[in-house]
Motif scaffolding. Structure first.
Motif, PDB file in Angstrom:
ATOM      1  N   ASP A  13      85.078  65.409   8.659  1.00 45.18           N
ATOM      2  CA  ASP A  13      84.816  66.152   7.343  1.00 45.18           C
ATOM      3  C   ASP A  13      85.800  65.540   6.255  1.00 45.18           C
ATOM      4  O   ASP A  13      85.153  65.210   5.090  1.00 45.18           O
ATOM      5  N   ASP A  14      86.956  65.260   6.381  1.00 46.53           N
ATOM      6  CA  ASP A  14      87.908  64.726   5.565  1.00 46.53           C
ATOM      7  C   ASP A  14      87.531  63.431   5.136  1.00 46.53           C
ATOM      8  O   ASP A  14      87.590  63.059   3.860  1.00 46.53           O
ATOM      9  N   LEU A  15      87.185  62.597   5.824  1.00 44.05           N
ATOM     10  CA  LEU A  15      86.708  61.227   5.746  1.00 44.05           C
ATOM     11  C   LEU A  15      85.465  61.091   4.998  1.00 44.05           C
ATOM     12  O   LEU A  15      85.268  60.499   3.922  1.00 44.05           O
ATOM     13  N   LEU A  16      84.371  61.959   5.234  1.00 47.98           N
ATOM     14  CA  LEU A  16      83.087  62.159   4.687  1.00 47.98           C
ATOM     15  C   LEU A  16      83.488  62.622   3.211  1.00 47.98           C
ATOM     16  O   LEU A  16      82.804  61.934   2.060  1.00 47.98           O
ATOM     17  N   ARG A  17      84.523  63.416   2.966  1.00 52.18           N
ATOM     18  CA  ARG A  17      84.862  63.908   1.511  1.00 52.18           C
ATOM     19  C   ARG A  17      85.337  63.076   0.734  1.00 52.18           C
ATOM     20  O   ARG A  17      84.823  62.586  -0.477  1.00 52.18           O
ATOM     21  N   SER A  18      86.241  62.249   1.309  1.00 52.05           N
ATOM     22  CA  SER A  18      87.159  61.303   0.470  1.00 52.05           C
ATOM     23  C   SER A  18      86.499  59.795   0.625  1.00 52.05           C
ATOM     24  O   SER A  18      86.703  59.021  -0.556  1.00 52.05           O
ATOM     25  N   THR A  19      85.484  59.508   1.246  1.00 56.54           N
ATOM     26  CA  THR A  19      85.204  58.249   1.276  1.00 56.54           C
ATOM     27  C   THR A  19      83.457  58.048   1.147  1.00 56.54           C
ATOM     28  O   THR A  19      82.798  57.084   0.825  1.00 56.54           O
TER      29      THR A  19
END
Length: 119
Positions: A13-19
């Motif tokens: 989720d964090d990676l999807l939001r940021s990249t």
């Protein structure tokens, strides 16, 4: 047992939001970047990422539809395909120019995303 399930989901989720990339897509792009000429045969890419042949095909097709990967027939064997990182297909003049140093480049990237941060 909850941590084993929750941690990868949280990271994804964090990676999807940021990249804009899922963890699986990130691992595929990372594996391609480490391959010779930034390319791998699909079977080798599946093995490197611990994905099935059908799953790697779906992931590479999604990346290709967004212009991040180029997929083509393998010249040595018509049955196989090769995935290549988009950046490997660009001329050197198309690569982003690095400014004075890594920290300046990071600030520029952050500014382009609408979040100006100083280190």
């Amino acid at each position: 047992m909850r941590v084993i399930v929750a941690l990868p989901r949280s990271s994804d989720d964090d990676l999807l939001r940021s990249t804009g990339l899922t963890l699986t897509e990130y691992v595929v792009l990372m594996s391609l970047s480490e391959g010779e000429n930034q390319e791998l045969r699909m079977a080798n890419l599946a093995a490197a990422t611990a994905l099935s042949a059908s799953r790697i095909t779906r992931v590479v097709d999604a990346l290709q539809s967004r212009g991040q990967v180029v997929k083509r027939r393998y010249e040595g064997d018509a049955r196989g395909n090769v995935a290549t990182s988009y950046w490997a297909t660009c001329s050197p003049t198309k690569y982003p120019q690095q400014r004075s140093g890594p920290s300046e480049n990071r600030r520029t990237v952050m500014r382009d995303r609408g979040r100006v941060q100083r280190e």
